[in-house]
Design a protein around this motif. Sequence first.
Motif, PDB file in Angstrom:
ATOM      1  N   SER A 192     -89.621 -78.363  86.250  1.00 22.80           N
ATOM      2  CA  SER A 192     -88.542 -78.769  87.144  1.00 22.80           C
ATOM      3  C   SER A 192     -87.416 -77.745  87.055  1.00 22.80           C
ATOM      4  CB  SER A 192     -88.020 -80.152  86.743  1.00 22.80           C
ATOM      5  OG  SER A 192     -87.458 -80.085  85.441  1.00 22.80           O
ATOM      6  N   MET A 193     -86.474 -77.866  87.994  1.00 22.21           N
ATOM      7  CA  MET A 193     -85.330 -76.959  87.974  1.00 22.21           C
ATOM      8  C   MET A 193     -84.463 -77.154  86.729  1.00 22.21           C
ATOM      9  SD  MET A 193     -85.592 -74.789  90.298  1.00 22.21           S
ATOM     10  CE  MET A 193     -84.004 -74.051  90.099  1.00 22.21           C
ATOM     11  N   PRO A 194     -84.218 -78.389  86.286  1.00 19.69           N
ATOM     12  CA  PRO A 194     -83.434 -78.535  85.051  1.00 19.69           C
ATOM     13  C   PRO A 194     -84.130 -77.869  83.845  1.00 19.69           C
ATOM     14  CG  PRO A 194     -83.440 -80.598  86.247  1.00 19.69           C
ATOM     15  CD  PRO A 194     -84.402 -79.688  86.939  1.00 19.69           C
ATOM     16  N   ALA A 195     -85.444 -77.964  83.794  1.00 20.54           N
ATOM     17  CA  ALA A 195     -86.166 -77.315  82.690  1.00 20.54           C
ATOM     18  C   ALA A 195     -86.039 -75.799  82.792  1.00 20.54           C
ATOM     19  CB  ALA A 195     -87.642 -77.720  82.714  1.00 20.54           C
ATOM     20  N   LEU A 196     -86.067 -75.281  84.010  1.00 22.74           N
ATOM     21  CA  LEU A 196     -85.890 -73.843  84.207  1.00 22.74           C
ATOM     22  C   LEU A 196     -84.490 -73.415  83.766  1.00 22.74           C
ATOM     23  CD1 LEU A 196     -87.020 -71.163  85.291  1.00 22.74           C
ATOM     24  CD2 LEU A 196     -86.145 -71.822  87.533  1.00 22.74           C
ATOM     25  N   ALA A 250    -100.151 -76.879  77.915  1.00 18.55           N
ATOM     26  CA  ALA A 250     -99.466 -78.139  78.191  1.00 18.55           C
ATOM     27  C   ALA A 250     -98.272 -77.925  79.113  1.00 18.55           C
ATOM     28  CB  ALA A 250     -99.003 -78.777  76.891  1.00 18.55           C
ATOM     29  N   GLY A 251     -97.886 -76.679  79.320  1.00 16.91           N
ATOM     30  CA  GLY A 251     -96.782 -76.368  80.216  1.00 16.91           C
ATOM     31  C   GLY A 251     -95.424 -76.662  79.618  1.00 16.91           C
ATOM     32  N   GLY A 252     -95.337 -76.661  78.315  1.00 17.33           N
ATOM     33  CA  GLY A 252     -94.047 -76.932  77.704  1.00 17.33           C
ATOM     34  C   GLY A 252     -94.076 -76.699  76.218  1.00 17.33           C
ATOM     35  N   ALA A 253     -92.992 -77.049  75.596  1.00 16.54           N
ATOM     36  CA  ALA A 253     -92.861 -76.842  74.163  1.00 16.54           C
ATOM     37  C   ALA A 253     -93.673 -77.874  73.405  1.00 16.54           C
ATOM     38  CB  ALA A 253     -91.398 -76.931  73.765  1.00 16.54           C
ATOM     39  N   ARG A 310     -94.184 -70.913  86.614  1.00 14.93           N
ATOM     40  CA  ARG A 310     -95.424 -70.831  85.844  1.00 14.93           C
ATOM     41  C   ARG A 310     -95.228 -70.029  84.562  1.00 14.93           C
ATOM     42  NH1 ARG A 310     -98.112 -68.321  89.309  1.00 14.93           N
ATOM     43  NH2 ARG A 310     -98.086 -66.288  88.329  1.00 14.93           N
ATOM     44  N   LYS A 311     -94.567 -68.875  84.666  1.00 14.73           N
ATOM     45  CA  LYS A 311     -94.392 -68.006  83.500  1.00 14.73           C
ATOM     46  C   LYS A 311     -93.480 -68.627  82.450  1.00 14.73           C
ATOM     47  CE  LYS A 311     -95.293 -63.442  85.486  1.00 14.73           C
ATOM     48  NZ  LYS A 311     -94.701 -62.124  85.761  1.00 14.73           N
ATOM     49  N   THR A 312     -92.498 -69.400  82.894  1.00 18.28           N
ATOM     50  CA  THR A 312     -91.592 -70.027  81.935  1.00 18.28           C
ATOM     51  C   THR A 312     -92.096 -71.392  81.483  1.00 18.28           C
ATOM     52  OG1 THR A 312     -90.262 -71.003  83.708  1.00 18.28           O
ATOM     53  CG2 THR A 312     -89.563 -68.842  82.860  1.00 18.28           C
ATOM     54  N   GLY A 313     -93.127 -71.893  82.148  1.00 19.77           N
ATOM     55  CA  GLY A 313     -93.668 -73.195  81.784  1.00 19.77           C
ATOM     56  C   GLY A 313     -92.771 -74.346  82.197  1.00 19.77           C
ATOM     57  N   SER A 314     -91.879 -74.094  83.138  1.00 25.27           N
ATOM     58  CA  SER A 314     -90.938 -75.121  83.589  1.00 25.27           C
ATOM     59  C   SER A 314     -91.588 -75.983  84.660  1.00 25.27           C
ATOM     60  CB  SER A 314     -89.675 -74.472  84.155  1.00 25.27           C
ATOM     61  OG  SER A 314     -89.071 -73.651  83.182  1.00 25.27           O
TER      62      SER A 314
END
Length: 175
Positions: A163-167, A96-99, A157-161
């Motif tokens: 956007s930049m704020p999510a990163l 899902a690319g996120g938590a 991709r590796k962090t699943g972020s």
Amino acid sequence: MTIHALQNGFVRIKTAQVDARGIPQRALIGAEPKGRLAPGSLPEPEANGSRIAELEAELAATRNDLRRAIAELATAKAAQKAMDEKLKRLGYDPAAGGAAGNGVLSVAVAITCVGSLTARQREILDLVLDGHPSKNIAADLGISQRTVDNHRAAIMRKTGSKSMPALVRTAMSAA
């Protein structure tokens, strides 16, 4: 011996040989450009036999290389699957690319994600978090901007972020 003209400007030379049982065997001796063959100047079967042996050895080496590459790919896929399972257990859904749930990464997941980055990716992540654009990062590190962009994409991709704020949130959670 037969000579066949091919459409690509080459001729194919074939000979009919008989094996020990008397059964005719056809063997490709060579393909030469038209006009280069003069009567009496046909290639010798022995010379082409050594070239065939060289090509067969090269083919065997290429097959071995492909087998190794396939084995490495299978190992990488297994490692990726294990990492995905580990992240799911920690509450992060890589597909899902996120938590999972509230959209906030746990500290353990953030540490795992940031820990999976290479040294160069961490270096670029630090510069991105400091607000440097890709062009300046590339100049500072002596690499191309395209390489920096590729590293940034791998980091996202590796962090699943997404956007930049999510990163930034992921990096801050891991810090």
